[in-house]
Design an enzyme around this catalytic site. Structure first.
Site, PDB file in Angstrom:
ATOM      1  N   VAL A  21      38.660   1.031 -24.187  1.00 26.10           N
ATOM      2  CA  VAL A  21      37.401   1.449 -24.807  1.00 26.10           C
ATOM      3  C   VAL A  21      37.674   2.275 -26.055  1.00 26.10           C
ATOM      4  O   VAL A  21      37.046   2.076 -27.105  1.00 26.10           O
ATOM      5  CB  VAL A  21      36.540   2.245 -23.811  1.00 26.10           C
ATOM      6  CG1 VAL A  21      35.257   2.725 -24.488  1.00 26.10           C
ATOM      7  CG2 VAL A  21      36.206   1.384 -22.600  1.00 26.10           C
ATOM      8  N   GLY A 139      27.992   0.669 -18.595  1.00 26.29           N
ATOM      9  CA  GLY A 139      28.565   0.024 -19.765  1.00 26.29           C
ATOM     10  C   GLY A 139      27.571  -0.147 -20.891  1.00 26.29           C
ATOM     11  O   GLY A 139      26.957   0.817 -21.355  1.00 26.29           O
ATOM     12  N   GLY A 192      41.648  -9.123 -14.806  1.00 22.00           N
ATOM     13  CA  GLY A 192      41.422  -7.860 -15.505  1.00 22.00           C
ATOM     14  C   GLY A 192      40.122  -7.178 -15.149  1.00 22.00           C
ATOM     15  O   GLY A 192      39.750  -6.178 -15.778  1.00 22.00           O
ATOM     16  N   LYS A 210      27.927   7.020 -10.423  1.00 22.92           N
ATOM     17  CA  LYS A 210      26.843   6.525 -11.269  1.00 22.92           C
ATOM     18  C   LYS A 210      25.491   6.721 -10.601  1.00 22.92           C
ATOM     19  O   LYS A 210      24.499   7.036 -11.269  1.00 22.92           O
ATOM     20  CB  LYS A 210      27.080   5.054 -11.595  1.00 22.92           C
ATOM     21  CG  LYS A 210      28.341   4.813 -12.419  1.00 22.92           C
ATOM     22  CD  LYS A 210      28.689   3.341 -12.518  1.00 22.92           C
ATOM     23  CE  LYS A 210      29.962   3.132 -13.318  1.00 22.92           C
ATOM     24  NZ  LYS A 210      30.375   1.710 -13.359  1.00 22.92           N
TER      25      LYS A 210
END
Length: 438
Positions: A21, A139, A192, A210
């Protein structure tokens, strides 16, 4: 954009962390510099990137002259600090140090916010700077700002979220291929979508962090990670997924935050993360692969769903840059964004106060009277049956059956007691699974 004479023409940006990121954020700061300047009213000058090692291999877009291992010094010479390190320390100390030196902060660190959010919000408010964290929850999906700002005049009743892309990919793979959990996790790792150590994902810790953030925003109440009842997906089998499909459901790891009342009628909130049977016709059932979705039920707005990529370098960087543009505008034009809203201060209730439907799968003797005895055990706890499905299983001379019972909505405490009572029956060989139904 009309700027005041004393508005800064340059804002110094520090990035902490240069993983997937962080690298993408640096890339966009470099390649989209002119566009970002036009949107904010000031040039965003990248003054440093804090890393653990100066010798590690990097994407060529990252200017090695900007790399430093002295993150403490870097944050003191920035106007905006972008924290992408993850974890609690040293991220917490660095964020507080940045705030104390007058820097606004953008972070994607859900673990830090779930554990120490109130202290960080208070520090930022006292210093008169922004603390933005859109990327910490789902995200690229814009959910923090809609809940915190767009629904500020409404009353949110419930938030349902598929907020971990790894577990959603794993469960979706199990659904479509029939694979077991271990095989699906291995596939997610190969692609991944999962780390080598996937514990935080499959055990539900990531989703719980979250959920705590979303609940805090939705109900104007401080909800910590320890307030979230958590169950991961590690106990699920291919048979659980298969039976979900047979009964018209899809298994999802669901974060649920909702308003509720305790036994005395006192209003509070319930927050939990658990594998849940979602009816096939519900919008969340169609969320596939590593995508995330958050479903909000509000008093006036009704039902709202936010859907998109919940992880990955580019999607997460999109949310980070959106926050960066917002806080940069505030630095240029004056003022600051919304602060923590915890005025409701509702108690966080024990999960036993929740009301839910459950699907209980049993292995029982295949002989007359078994269903009647199981039904009687449920009735003793005031739990009524919505539907029953029985499938004979004959192995040699041993006749057994799979009994799948879906209950009507009842208090979770009563449902737990019911399962214990059913398990004690001599006609019940074992309780195979107990899953909540949305």
């Amino acid at each position: 954009m009309v700027l005041s004479p004393d508005a800064p023409s340059v804002l110094r940006i520090a990035v902490l962390g240069c993983g997937v990121v962080g690298t993408e954020v640096v890339r966009r700061l470099v390649t989209e510099a002119d566009e970002l300047a036009a949107r904010t009213g000031a040039k965003l000058e990248l003054v440093g990137v804090a890393v653990r090692s100066l010798d590690a291999e990097r994407d060529p877009v990252v200017d090695r002259a900007l790399l430093t291992t002295d993150a403490e010094a870097l944050v003191t010479r920035a106007d905006v600090v972008v924290e992408l390190m993850g974890g609690i320390e040293p991220a917490r100390s660095l964020v507080l140090r940045a705030v104390e030196h007058g820097a606004s902060v953008v972070t994607a660190n859900k673990a830090l916010l779930a554990q120490d959010g109130p202290a960080l919000y208070q520090a930022a408010d006292a210093a008169g700077v922004d603390l933005y964290f859109e990327a910490a929850v789902a995200g690229a999906i814009p959910i923090v700002r809609p809940v915190r700002e767009s629904l500020a005049g409404d009353t949110v009743q419930r938030v349902l979220g598929i907020v971990n892309g790894t577990t959603n990919y794993v469960l979706d793979s199990m659904t479509t291929t029939g694979d077991g959990l271990d095989e699906a996790v291995a596939e997610a790792q190969a692609l991944g979508y999962a780390e080598a150590d996937s514990t935080a994902d499959v055990e539900g810790y990531d989703a719980a962090a979250k959920a705590a953030i979303l609940a805090s925003l939705a109900f104007h109440t401080r909800v910590a990670l320890d307030d979230v009842e958590r169950a991961g997906i590690t106990g699920l089998t291919a048979q659980d997924v298969e039976w979900a499909g047979r009964t018209g459901h899809v298994l999802k790891l669901l974060a649920v935050a909702e308003r509720a009342h305790d036994d005395d009628g006192t209003a509070g909130v319930l927050v939990r993360v658990q594998p849940t049977l979602v009816p096939a016709e519900h919008p969340l059932a169609g969320v596939r692969q590593a995508f995330n979705a958050v479903f909000v039920e509000a008093e006036a707005a009704g039902e709202l769903m936010f859907y998109g990529r919940g992880a990955g370098g580019a999607p997460t960087a999109s949310a980070v840059l959106g926050d960066l543009v917002s806080v940069a505008r505030h630095r240029v034009l004056g003022g600051k964004g919304p602060v923590e809203s915890s005025h409701a201060d509702l108690p966080v209730l024990d999960a036993g106060h929740a009301r839910s439907r459950y699907q209980v799968r049993l292995e029982v003797d295949d002989r007359p009277g078994v269903l009647a005895r199981v039904a009687h055990a449920l009735a003793d706890q005031d739990v009524s049956i919505e539907s029953v499905r029985q499938t004979p299983q004959v192995t040699g001379d041993d006749a057994s059956a799979t009994l799948v019972i879906t209950t009507h909505t009842a208090p979770v405490r009563a449902l737990r007691t019911t399962v214990d009572a059913v398990a004690a029956l001599d006609v019940v060989r074992r309780v195979v699974s107990v899953l909540p139904v949305l």
